[in-house]
Scaffold this active site. Structure first.
Site: not given
Length: 558
Positions: A75, A275, A303, A383, A411
């Site tokens: 993202t 990975a 990762f 977030f 996001w």
């Protein structure tokens, strides 16, 4: 108002015809091979014509060790590409294709999320342009031709106990890890033990992602060691005479896939090695083509930085002659709290002390990436429940290490929410401050290379391996493979080989259980601890909730 899901956002995207996206990059329509209206492959002739162009700036997006709290590396990669274009830079994104295994398992897709996605999301997370099917078919054609050669007299004197080429499929299926083939009588061949890996662990996948062109692809395929004779001399794919047909199957898959972001910026989505069990980067041909078409290329490595970034630097950049100009390490407040000992159910409550306690995981990744001579900036993927005090705790910790952490809201807001990071990344990339060098030299011994990664990247105290593993490495060195880099197959969830050991552990031991030669790809795989090259499905796989709605649209993908 309910928050839209990723798939709902993607479905509402106002996509441009793929020819328009190609036109933005200067790709003539005649050199695009469209798959529908919104995706296309770029042909080899056009790619070959770019050889004399100067490369742009290369930016790697990596992350802390993944947690159930979520980090958002893809993202952020997509958001940063959009953000660079928003501030007036000519930028492109290069990411990997999604495997069906995690899509129907637990991890989910690989197209970004929220307002920072690559579209078409459904196709990207399903069959896309058929590249993975081609890789699976090419790999299994070689498997079939090995057994067929033995059936018809075994002219090459293959020792059936020493066939090292397994089979693959692009799905998590633990029942296929170890199997017996050839049962059922004389007409079905000779019984022997073998097994399946997931397609993204296939050496064919690695080869496709490291090859420069079709001629290089066929040479590398021919170099694959498939078995040994009783005198332990190797038998190659070209001895089986499979390399030509495999190249034919992979001809179209070698061409990068052009798509777009939600904001109609160009993206290559090509190749997909994991990975944790492979080298974790998108294809060299896609990255190099993008570098010659734009001024900035944003790519990711799978990762955490202990796996993806290390392999990006030590395998992909080493082999392709790439020099990264800047790196972004993605972290979240929630993940810092999990590394600080907070349970997933309690992440909603403010806990500044836990954030500070979890930050050493981030700090170690910062130091590791800086150790490659690449300037670093931290992206705090926001977030809604993050508090100002928690965010500031991360910023202060990173500042004490001489770096900067920038809050990113891509996001929810798309490119508008990541402008500050885009400006910082452009500044770092343009500064000329990168002095990239791989972790170890080519001439170092193979076991010493494994120790270098374990001790300098994982901060392990020791590496253990039984005598058979060490002897195998010595045999490969004597056979001329000692110059190859190592590809560590290890849990992504910890710096150690124990997935439950979070934070920044020291004093641990990395057990190397097995080593495999990928002569065509050009590296040695060191399988550590309990890592599996064929994953299993969780108790409740994502497949249980994926289906078609009443209008025929896919639902449940994430």
């Amino acid at each position: 108002m309910a928050v839209k899901t990723d798939i709902e956002i993607a479905r509402a995207a106002r996509k441009q015809p793929i020819q328009e996206i190609g036109r933005m990059l200067g790709i003539p329509e005649a050199h695009l091979l469209p798959y529908g209206h919104d995706k296309a492959k770029v042909d080899q002739a056009f790619i070959a014509s770019l050889g004399g162009r100067k490369r742009g700036k290369l930016i790697l997006v990596t992350a802390i060790n993944p947690t159930p709290a979520g980090e958002g590396k893809t993202t952020t990669t997509v958001g940063l590409g959009d953000g660079l274009n928003r501030i007036g830079k000519r930028a492109m994104i290069c990411i990997r294709e999604a495997s069906l295994g995690p899509n129907f398992g637990m991890k989910g897709g690989a197209a970004g999320g929220g307002m920072a996605q690559v579209v078409p999301m459904e196709e990207m997370n399903l069959h896309f342009t058929g590249d993975f099917h081609a890789i699976t078919s090419a790999h299994n054609l070689l498997s079939a031709m090995i057994d067929n050669h033995i059936y018809w007299g075994n002219e090459l004197e293959i020792d059936e106990r020493r066939i090292v080429w397994r089979r693959v499929m692009d799905m998590n299926d633990r029942a296929l890890r170890d199997i017996v083939v050839g049962l059922g009588g004389v007409s079905n061949g000779f019984p022997r033990q073998t097994g399946f890996d997931i397609t993204v662990a296939s050496e064919v996948m690695a080869i496709l992602c490291l090859a420069n062109d079709l001629a290089d692809l066929q040479r590398r395929l021919g170099d694959i060691v498939v078995a040994y004779r009783r005198d332990k001399t190797p038998i190659y794919c070209r001895d089986i005479k499979a390399d030509g047909a495999m190249t034919v199957l992979l001809k179209d898959a070698m061409q990068p896939n052009l798509v777009q972001t939600l904001e109609n910026n160009p993206a290559f989505v090509h190749g997909g090695p994991f990975a944790n069990i492979a080298h974790g980067c998108n294809s060299v041909i896609a990255t190099d083509t993008a570098l010659r078409l734009t001024d900035y290329v944003v790519t990711e490595a799978g990762f955490g930085a202990d796996l993806g970034a290390e392999k990006f630097f030590d395998i992909k950049c080493r082999k392709a002659g790439l020099k990264p100009d800047a790196a972004v390490i993605v972290a979240t407040v929630r993940a810092m709290k999990m590394n600080g000992g907070v349970a997933k159910a309690d992440l909603g409550a403010e806990n500044v002390a836990a954030v500070r306690q979890g930050c050493p995981n981030l700090g170690r990744h910062i130091g590791n990436v800086q150790g490659f001579g690449v300037p670093v900036v931290v992206a705090i993927n926001h977030f809604s429940g993050d508090t100002e005090a928690e965010i500031q705790a991360v910023k202060d910790y990173v500042a004490d290490l001489g770096a900067e952490a920038i809050l990113c809201k891509h996001w929810a807001e798309g490119s508008a929410g990541i402008v500050d990071l885009a400006r910082k990344v452009a500044e770092l990339a343009d500064s000329g401050g990168a002095d990239f060098a791989p972790l170890y030299p080519d001439e170092m011994g193979l076991f010493d290379k494994i120790e270098a990664v374990a001790k300098r990247i994982y901060h392990a105290e020791a590496v253990t391996a039984d005598d058979a593993v060490r002897e195998q490495l010595r045999v490969w060195e004597a056979a001329g493979y000692g110059h190859l880099p190592v590809c560590m197959a290890k849990t992504p969830y910890s710096f150690s080989a124990d997935p439950t050991l979070r934070g920044a552990p020291t004093g641990h031991t990395v057990p190397v259980r097995e080593v495999r030669l990928s002569a065509g790809a050009g590296f040695i795989v060191a399988i550590c601890g309990a890592i599996m090259t064929m994953p299993g499905l969780p108790r409740h796989p994502a497949a249980e909730v994926i289906g078609l709605d009443d209008e025929g649209f896919v639902e449940g993908l994430f």
